[in-house]
Scaffold this motif. Structure first.
Motif, PDB file in Angstrom:
ATOM      1  N   GLN A 164      23.830  10.629  14.138  1.00  0.00           N
ATOM      2  CA  GLN A 164      24.802  10.984  15.171  1.00  0.00           C
ATOM      3  C   GLN A 164      26.102  10.227  14.938  1.00  0.00           C
ATOM      4  N   PRO A 165      27.216  10.763  15.374  1.00  0.00           N
ATOM      5  CA  PRO A 165      28.501  10.083  15.171  1.00  0.00           C
ATOM      6  C   PRO A 165      28.579   8.735  15.881  1.00  0.00           C
ATOM      7  N   THR A 166      28.004   8.667  17.051  1.00  0.00           N
ATOM      8  CA  THR A 166      28.070   7.421  17.825  1.00  0.00           C
ATOM      9  C   THR A 166      26.688   6.806  17.894  1.00  0.00           C
ATOM     10  N   ILE A 167      26.621   5.509  17.607  1.00  0.00           N
ATOM     11  CA  ILE A 167      25.329   4.826  17.621  1.00  0.00           C
ATOM     12  C   ILE A 167      25.412   3.608  18.538  1.00  0.00           C
ATOM     13  N   THR A 168      24.255   3.101  18.850  1.00  0.00           N
ATOM     14  CA  THR A 168      24.191   1.857  19.627  1.00  0.00           C
ATOM     15  C   THR A 168      24.748   0.711  18.779  1.00  0.00           C
ATOM     16  N   PRO A 169      25.578  -0.169  19.370  1.00  0.00           N
ATOM     17  CA  PRO A 169      26.119  -1.297  18.593  1.00  0.00           C
ATOM     18  C   PRO A 169      25.018  -2.065  17.873  1.00  0.00           C
ATOM     19  N   ILE A 170      25.302  -2.424  16.648  1.00  0.00           N
ATOM     20  CA  ILE A 170      24.326  -3.124  15.806  1.00  0.00           C
ATOM     21  C   ILE A 170      24.472  -4.636  16.027  1.00  0.00           C
ATOM     22  N   PRO A 171      23.419  -5.345  16.484  1.00  0.00           N
ATOM     23  CA  PRO A 171      23.513  -6.802  16.671  1.00  0.00           C
ATOM     24  C   PRO A 171      23.534  -7.528  15.325  1.00  0.00           C
ATOM     25  N   ILE A 172      24.371  -8.543  15.255  1.00  0.00           N
ATOM     26  CA  ILE A 172      24.499  -9.351  14.040  1.00  0.00           C
ATOM     27  C   ILE A 172      23.913 -10.737  14.320  1.00  0.00           C
ATOM     28  N   PRO A 173      22.888 -11.152  13.593  1.00  0.00           N
ATOM     29  CA  PRO A 173      22.338 -12.503  13.802  1.00  0.00           C
ATOM     30  C   PRO A 173      23.419 -13.572  13.568  1.00  0.00           C
ATOM     31  N   THR A 174      23.587 -14.443  14.541  1.00  0.00           N
ATOM     32  CA  THR A 174      24.667 -15.443  14.436  1.00  0.00           C
ATOM     33  C   THR A 174      24.404 -16.475  13.342  1.00  0.00           C
ATOM     34  N   GLU A 175      23.135 -16.623  12.945  1.00  0.00           N
ATOM     35  CA  GLU A 175      22.868 -17.596  11.885  1.00  0.00           C
ATOM     36  C   GLU A 175      23.419 -17.147  10.536  1.00  0.00           C
ATOM     37  N   TYR A 176      23.796 -15.862  10.432  1.00  0.00           N
ATOM     38  CA  TYR A 176      24.387 -15.373   9.187  1.00  0.00           C
ATOM     39  C   TYR A 176      25.898 -15.622   9.129  1.00  0.00           C
ATOM     40  N   LEU A 177      26.472 -16.002  10.254  1.00  0.00           N
ATOM     41  CA  LEU A 177      27.924 -16.178  10.298  1.00  0.00           C
ATOM     42  C   LEU A 177      28.358 -17.427   9.538  1.00  0.00           C
ATOM     43  N   GLN A 178      29.508 -17.310   8.891  1.00  0.00           N
ATOM     44  CA  GLN A 178      30.169 -18.429   8.235  1.00  0.00           C
ATOM     45  C   GLN A 178      31.646 -18.412   8.629  1.00  0.00           C
ATOM     46  N   LYS A 179      32.364 -19.418   8.210  1.00  0.00           N
ATOM     47  CA  LYS A 179      33.797 -19.410   8.518  1.00  0.00           C
ATOM     48  C   LYS A 179      34.522 -18.292   7.764  1.00  0.00           C
ATOM     49  N   GLN A 180      34.096 -18.033   6.535  1.00  0.00           N
ATOM     50  CA  GLN A 180      34.634 -16.908   5.755  1.00  0.00           C
ATOM     51  C   GLN A 180      33.476 -15.946   5.484  1.00  0.00           C
ATOM     52  N   ASN A 181      33.646 -14.694   5.916  1.00  0.00           N
ATOM     53  CA  ASN A 181      32.535 -13.748   5.907  1.00  0.00           C
ATOM     54  C   ASN A 181      32.881 -12.496   5.101  1.00  0.00           C
ATOM     55  N   LEU A 182      31.814 -11.905   4.529  1.00  0.00           N
ATOM     56  CA  LEU A 182      31.939 -10.656   3.777  1.00  0.00           C
ATOM     57  C   LEU A 182      30.856  -9.697   4.266  1.00  0.00           C
ATOM     58  N   MET A 183      31.293  -8.541   4.834  1.00  0.00           N
ATOM     59  CA  MET A 183      30.355  -7.501   5.267  1.00  0.00           C
ATOM     60  C   MET A 183      30.465  -6.328   4.289  1.00  0.00           C
ATOM     61  N   GLU A 184      29.338  -6.008   3.638  1.00  0.00           N
ATOM     62  CA  GLU A 184      29.316  -4.975   2.596  1.00  0.00           C
ATOM     63  C   GLU A 184      28.630  -3.705   3.115  1.00  0.00           C
ATOM     64  N   PHE A 185      29.159  -2.563   2.686  1.00  0.00           N
ATOM     65  CA  PHE A 185      28.611  -1.255   3.055  1.00  0.00           C
ATOM     66  C   PHE A 185      28.220  -0.522   1.761  1.00  0.00           C
ATOM     67  N   ARG A 186      26.949  -0.075   1.713  1.00  0.00           N
ATOM     68  CA  ARG A 186      26.442   0.612   0.525  1.00  0.00           C
ATOM     69  C   ARG A 186      25.524   1.753   0.963  1.00  0.00           C
ATOM     70  N   VAL A 187      25.572   2.847   0.207  1.00  0.00           N
ATOM     71  CA  VAL A 187      24.733   4.013   0.500  1.00  0.00           C
ATOM     72  C   VAL A 187      23.638   4.116  -0.560  1.00  0.00           C
ATOM     73  N   ALA A 188      22.412   4.395  -0.103  1.00  0.00           N
ATOM     74  CA  ALA A 188      21.294   4.550  -1.038  1.00  0.00           C
ATOM     75  C   ALA A 188      21.461   5.827  -1.871  1.00  0.00           C
ATOM     76  N   GLY A 189      20.862   5.831  -3.068  1.00  0.00           N
ATOM     77  CA  GLY A 189      20.972   6.983  -3.960  1.00  0.00           C
ATOM     78  C   GLY A 189      20.228   8.213  -3.428  1.00  0.00           C
ATOM     79  N   PRO A 190      20.516   9.416  -3.988  1.00  0.00           N
ATOM     80  CA  PRO A 190      19.904  10.666  -3.491  1.00  0.00           C
ATOM     81  C   PRO A 190      18.444  10.843  -3.891  1.00  0.00           C
ATOM     82  N   GLY A 191      17.967   9.994  -4.766  1.00  0.00           N
ATOM     83  CA  GLY A 191      16.562  10.114  -5.148  1.00  0.00           C
ATOM     84  C   GLY A 191      16.308  11.334  -6.003  1.00  0.00           C
ATOM     85  N   TRP A 192      15.252  12.075  -5.647  1.00  0.00           N
ATOM     86  CA  TRP A 192      14.897  13.241  -6.454  1.00  0.00           C
ATOM     87  C   TRP A 192      15.912  14.366  -6.317  1.00  0.00           C
TER      88      TRP A 192
END
Length: 404
Positions: A164-192
């Protein structure tokens, strides 16, 4: 009858005497008229220690002095008060939580096919990761096909298929936070379905969180301490009343000049007292700090008390042999002289203790003398100066046996 020649060659006794008298008169007159500096060269220097004829010392003998004690007491001071109390202003400790946007991107695009893969990322900074809570990732999926994997600093925070176009906000665990952060977006391959392409186009991507402002969880107040008060302080204490909500306030930490003196959770509304070492204080400006990590405090009725020690007043000792004291007391020509010398002529108020006897000095002048033979004892004697006013500078204390 003698001839004229005989009379010229004969010198009579009366003529010789007259000649000597005349010569003496000439010499005396010459010595009176010659300048003094030349007179000394002619007569010779005066030998030290020899008395000039006609000078008689009192009693027929010179005055002699035998020193039995000589000290430099220096400055004598008396405490104006036994303690010093310094009231300080109230302080307030609290925290403020504000919802903030900590990262964003207009759009994010990622795709994966048999022949190629494209990823995207968002970089963002967090000033205080520890005090950043309830972090959420929100976006609108304009295109969504396949499985999307989202990582924060290498940690997977989402791995799923969005339908769906709109989703429930995704919670981010605070223990992953740093002063300088990098959030990466990747799509899985099409498979067969290797002929197809998986892709995502995300718009209005935002990372939000609750940022707690802890700058007001610490409060400082300052006070001044002069060198004399610091030198005389033997112990110090602080008292205050903490107003807080029971069960909500965290431990309260107290610091003097960045040195912790106490950490405890106080009883709200009760008077608190804490003693600390004077070594934590310094001359001039000092800092008192209150700090907590949770809740809020209003700290009232802050009082600092410095308890002073009495100044150290030395006792001076001297010895008198029994036969010497007996001779002193029996002689009408000897006496024991106490002499005190001061820096200036201003008013002095002090007591002199000699073997349990007290001499009160309450006068002006640069010196004080007194016969103290009646206060002396056989063997070891003691004398002590005790100031009754502040800052009395005594340059010398001397006790002498004087013979006239």
């Amino acid at each position: 009858m003698k001839s004229y020649k005989d009379r010229r060659g004969t010198v009579t006794g009366s003529g010789a005497a007259a000649f000597v008298a005349l010569l003496a008169a000439v010499i005396i007159l010459y010595m009176l008229l010659v300048p003094p500096e030349y007179r000394e060269e002619i007569l010779g220097p005066v030998v030290p220690g020899e008395e000039e004829p006609g000078v008689i010392t009192p009693g027929g003998e010179p005055v002699t002095e035998v020193e039995i004690l000589s000290k430099v007491p220096g400055r004598l001071d008396k405490l104006a008060t036994p303690s010093l109390t310094v009231p300080l202003d109230s302080v307030v400790l609290f925290s403020d939580v504000e919802s903030k946007k900590i990262g964003e991107a207009t759009s994010v695009f990622a795709q994966n096919s048999l022949l190629s893969e494209e990823t995207d990322a968002i970089r963002f900074n967090v000033l205080d990761p520890v005090n950043t809570q309830n972090v959420l990732l929100t976006f609108k999926a304009k295109k969504s096909k396949g499985r999307i994997v989202i990582k924060l600093n290498g940690n997977v925070v989402f791995n799923d298929i969005i339908t769906q176009p709109t989703i429930t906000p995704i919670p981010i665990p605070t223990e992953y936070l740093q002063k300088q952060n990098l959030m990466e977006f990747r799509v899985a391959g099409p498979g067969w379905k290797f002929w197809s392409t998986n892709e995502y186009l995300l718009e209005n991507v935002q990372i939000v969180g609750d940022v707690k402002d802890v700058s007001h969880l610490e409060a400082k107040t300052r006070f001044i301490l002069d060198s004399n008060d610091l030198l005389n302080t033997k112990k110090a204490r602080i008292q205050f009343v903490p107003n807080c909500a029971p069960g909500e306030a965290g431990p309260l930490e107290l610091y003097i000049n960045d040195q912790m003196i106490e950490k405890a959770t106080p009883l709200c509304g009760d008077l608190q007292r804490t003693e600390f070492l004077p070594q934590k204080l310094k001359t001039g400006e000092n800092t008192l700090t209150f700090k907590t990590d949770a809740g809020s405090y209003i700290i009232d009725q802050i009082l600092l008390t410095f308890v002073f020690r009495e100044p150290v007043i030395p006792t001076y000792y001297f010895e008198i042999e029994e036969e010497d004291l007996d001779e002193l007391l029996d002689s009408e020509d000897k006496y024991a002289d106490l002499e005190l010398e001061f820096v200036g002529p201003e008013f002095k108020n002090l007591d002199v203790y000699i073997n349990g006897h007290t001499i009160h000095i309450d006068e002006k002048g640069t010196s004080f003398n007194m016969n103290i033979e009646e206060f002396l004892i056989y063997g070891t004697n003691a004398i002590k100066l005790y100031p009754r006013s502040r800052n009395i500078d005594v340059t010398s204390l001397n006790i002498k046996v004087i013979t006239e």
